[in-house]
Design an enzyme around this catalytic site. Structure first.
Site, PDB file in Angstrom:
ATOM      1  N   ARG A 103       0.981  -1.105  -0.116  1.00 11.36           N
ATOM      2  CA  ARG A 103      -0.279  -0.058  -0.208  1.00 11.36           C
ATOM      3  C   ARG A 103       0.815   1.159  -0.071  1.00 11.36           C
ATOM      4  O   ARG A 103       1.780   1.407   0.819  1.00 11.36           O
ATOM      5  CB  ARG A 103      -1.054  -0.039   1.228  1.00 11.36           C
ATOM      6  CG  ARG A 103      -1.620   1.460   1.304  1.00 11.36           C
ATOM      7  CD  ARG A 103      -2.966   1.245   2.485  1.00 11.36           C
ATOM      8  NE  ARG A 103      -3.918   0.779   1.799  1.00 11.36           N
ATOM      9  CZ  ARG A 103      -5.152   0.703   2.347  1.00 11.36           C
ATOM     10  NH1 ARG A 103      -5.389   1.476   3.354  1.00 11.36           N
ATOM     11  NH2 ARG A 103      -6.182   0.040   1.878  1.00 11.36           N
ATOM     12  N   HIS A 130      -7.284   0.745  -6.488  1.00 11.11           N
ATOM     13  CA  HIS A 130      -7.478  -0.179  -5.192  1.00 11.11           C
ATOM     14  C   HIS A 130      -8.160  -1.580  -5.679  1.00 11.11           C
ATOM     15  O   HIS A 130      -9.462  -1.887  -5.337  1.00 11.11           O
ATOM     16  CB  HIS A 130      -8.467   0.278  -4.176  1.00 11.11           C
ATOM     17  CG  HIS A 130      -8.366  -0.045  -2.876  1.00 11.11           C
ATOM     18  ND1 HIS A 130      -7.537  -1.203  -2.556  1.00 11.11           N
ATOM     19  CD2 HIS A 130      -9.130   0.374  -1.688  1.00 11.11           C
ATOM     20  CE1 HIS A 130      -7.632  -1.337  -1.241  1.00 11.11           C
ATOM     21  NE2 HIS A 130      -8.660  -0.431  -0.765  1.00 11.11           N
ATOM     22  N   GLN A 133     -10.134  -4.029  -3.216  1.00 12.21           N
ATOM     23  CA  GLN A 133     -11.303  -3.675  -2.828  1.00 12.21           C
ATOM     24  C   GLN A 133     -12.561  -4.003  -3.934  1.00 12.21           C
ATOM     25  O   GLN A 133     -13.510  -4.434  -3.548  1.00 12.21           O
ATOM     26  CB  GLN A 133     -11.377  -2.188  -2.352  1.00 12.21           C
ATOM     27  CG  GLN A 133     -12.712  -1.698  -1.812  1.00 12.21           C
ATOM     28  CD  GLN A 133     -13.210  -2.237  -0.618  1.00 12.21           C
ATOM     29  OE1 GLN A 133     -12.383  -2.260   0.512  1.00 12.21           O
ATOM     30  NE2 GLN A 133     -14.572  -2.563  -0.445  1.00 12.21           N
ATOM     31  N   ASP A 225     -17.250   7.118  -1.858  1.00 18.65           N
ATOM     32  CA  ASP A 225     -16.070   6.919  -1.234  1.00 18.65           C
ATOM     33  C   ASP A 225     -15.817   8.512  -0.642  1.00 18.65           C
ATOM     34  O   ASP A 225     -16.309   9.419  -0.860  1.00 18.65           O
ATOM     35  CB  ASP A 225     -14.981   6.643  -1.859  1.00 18.65           C
ATOM     36  CG  ASP A 225     -13.605   6.379  -1.463  1.00 18.65           C
ATOM     37  OD1 ASP A 225     -13.667   6.180  -0.087  1.00 18.65           O
ATOM     38  OD2 ASP A 225     -12.603   6.170  -2.119  1.00 18.65           O
ATOM     39  N   CYS A 265     -16.265   1.730   0.585  1.00 18.17           N
ATOM     40  CA  CYS A 265     -15.133   0.937   0.728  1.00 18.17           C
ATOM     41  C   CYS A 265     -14.951   1.095   2.232  1.00 18.17           C
ATOM     42  O   CYS A 265     -14.375   0.068   2.949  1.00 18.17           O
ATOM     43  CB  CYS A 265     -14.071   1.430  -0.046  1.00 18.17           C
ATOM     44  SG  CYS A 265     -13.660   2.777   0.069  1.00 18.17           S
ATOM     45  N   ARG A 293     -13.717  -8.636   1.877  1.00 17.78           N
ATOM     46  CA  ARG A 293     -12.156  -8.563   1.513  1.00 17.78           C
ATOM     47  C   ARG A 293     -11.270  -9.899   1.994  1.00 17.78           C
ATOM     48  O   ARG A 293     -10.729 -10.246   1.233  1.00 17.78           O
ATOM     49  CB  ARG A 293     -11.693  -7.094   2.384  1.00 17.78           C
ATOM     50  CG  ARG A 293     -12.264  -6.196   1.901  1.00 17.78           C
ATOM     51  CD  ARG A 293     -11.669  -5.726   0.719  1.00 17.78           C
ATOM     52  NE  ARG A 293     -10.210  -5.428   0.453  1.00 17.78           N
ATOM     53  CZ  ARG A 293      -9.599  -4.491   0.814  1.00 17.78           C
ATOM     54  NH1 ARG A 293     -10.021  -3.292   1.405  1.00 17.78           N
ATOM     55  NH2 ARG A 293      -8.174  -4.283   0.699  1.00 17.78           N
TER      56      ARG A 293
HETATM   57  N1  NVA Z   1      -9.925   6.797  -1.472  1.00 16.58           N
HETATM   58  C1  NVA Z   1      -9.691   6.096  -0.050  1.00 16.58           C
HETATM   59  C2  NVA Z   1      -9.826   4.601  -0.141  1.00 16.58           C
HETATM   60  C3  NVA Z   1      -9.615   4.296   1.436  1.00 16.58           C
HETATM   61  C4  NVA Z   1      -9.657   2.636   1.371  1.00 16.58           C
HETATM   62  C5  NVA Z   1      -8.205   6.574   0.368  1.00 16.58           C
HETATM   63  O1  NVA Z   1      -7.414   6.482  -0.832  1.00 16.58           O
HETATM   64  O2  NVA Z   1      -8.101   7.191   1.343  1.00 16.58           O
HETATM   65  N1   CP Z   2     -11.258  -0.246   2.375  1.00 20.54           N
HETATM   66  C1   CP Z   2      -9.875  -0.350   2.762  1.00 20.54           C
HETATM   67  O1   CP Z   2      -9.056  -0.614   2.051  1.00 20.54           O
HETATM   68  O2   CP Z   2      -9.862  -0.183   4.125  1.00 20.54           O
HETATM   69  P1   CP Z   2      -8.477   0.166   4.838  1.00 20.54           P
HETATM   70  O3   CP Z   2      -7.766   1.364   4.645  1.00 20.54           O
HETATM   71  O4   CP Z   2      -8.838  -0.134   6.424  1.00 20.54           O
HETATM   72  O5   CP Z   2      -7.604  -0.956   4.538  1.00 20.54           O
END
Ligand code: NVA
Ligand code: CP
Length: 309
Positions: A103, A130, A133, A225, A265, A293
């Site tokens: 990540r 992502h 997800q 989101d 998500c 997930r």
């Molecule tokens: N768009 C959000 C998704 C988190 C799972 C982010 O990148 O923070």
């Molecule tokens: N939806 C998701 O990826 O959540 P986290 O940021 O908690 O991993």
């Protein structure tokens, strides 16, 4: 040859089909309390440059349930955080591990890591994508609606990483997707172009508007989101202003089909991108998404790390 999951488009429709079937099978095994350990003796490294609840816990637990182990590698503790090149990190980790989940911020970092790794690399979220997800979301929709092709998927909000992977997922599976984003916050043109090629093949329609009511009309699924993603904290106030009128609330939901699913998500900001009574209401499936997930990622790891395709 090793296979990676850097974007949804790394998985062809046969791969996606297999992931959905295996997610269901693995979910059932778990419910029946039966053990299945195809990754016994294998290790997954999980590099995190951003926070996580769901991704971290579901990968770690999923790996344990499949008989392997997962290592949490914070970039602050890795030499990566002190400037060791990503390529050297990739080559080194390939000598110890059987797979890497990462990540991070730039999609290019994940691509570089994958290029220099001898083992599968899984994108656990970048600023651009992502895919884990989105695959879990496809599985959730299929569980609830018994099909994907031909459904109408509405996305309201920021044209961000989540939007991008969902556009690709809809285009690959033949779901029609309609996105409502404020001007200046539309999805990436390159992602739209790539997905457009898939859509031409599957019959999916991809529509873009600035009007949430237009996007949501007759939708089977309404997805949103956060307005400010991880790394965009400094833009929070400006984004709250720009996204006025883009909240998924009861009034907007009336434009969708009566049995439309509400999806997010997570993490969610109640009162910003989604009203509390909607995310906590009867149409919401957000915690099924979160649970799935685990099952979907086990299917992904089984495919990439146990070579089951
Ligand atoms: N768009 C959000 C998704 C988190 C799972 C982010 O990148 O923070
Ligand atoms: N939806 C998701 O990826 O959540 P986290 O940021 O908690 O991993």
């Amino acid at each position: 040859m090793k296979k990676d999951l850097l974007t949804i488009r790394d998985f062809d429709s046969k791969d996606i089909d297999r992931i959905l079937k295996r997610s269901a099978a693995l979910k059932l095994l778990r419910k029946q309390g039966r053990s299945y350990q195809p990754l016994k003796g294998k290790s997954l490294g999980m590099i995190f440059e951003k926070s996580s609840t769901r991704t971290r816990v579901s990968f770690e637990v999923g790996m344990y349930q499949l008989g392997g182990q997962a290592l949490f590698l914070s970039s602050n503790d890795l030499q990566l955080g002190r400037g060791e090149p990503i390529a050297d990190t990739a080559r080194t980790l390939s000598r110890y591990l059987d797979g890497i989940m990462i990540r991070t911020f730039a999609q290019l970092t994940v691509e570089e890591l994958a290029r220099h790794s001898a083992i599968p690399v899984i994108n656990g979220l970048t600023d651009l994508h992502h895919p884990c997800q989105a695959l879990a979301d496809l599985f959730t929709i299929q569980e609830k609606k018994k099909k994907l092709k031909g459904l109408r998927f509405a996305y309201v909000g920021d044209g961000n990483n989540m939007a991008h992977s969902l556009i690709e997922a809809c285009a690959r599976t033949g779901m029609h997707i309609s996105l409502a984003c404020p001007a200046g916050y539309e999805p990436d043109a390159g992602v739209l172009q790539g997905a457009g090629q898939d859509a031409a093949r599957t019959g999916a329609e991809i529509a873009l508007t600035n009007d949430p009511f237009q996007a949501v009309r007759d939708a089977d699924i309404v997805y949103t989101d956060v307005w400010a993603s991880m790394g965009q904290e400094a833009e929070q106030a400006e984004r709250v202003r720009a996204f006025q009128g883009f909240q998924v609330d009861g009034k907007l939901m009336k434009a969708a089909k009566a049995k439309a699913l509400v999806m997010h998500c997570l993490p969610a900001h109640r009162g910003e991108e989604i009203a509390a009574d909607v995310i906590d209401g009867p149409q919401s499936v957000v915690f099924d998404q979160a649970e799935n997930r685990l099952h979907t990622q086990k299917a992904i790891m089984e495919m990439l790390m146990a070579g089951k395709r």
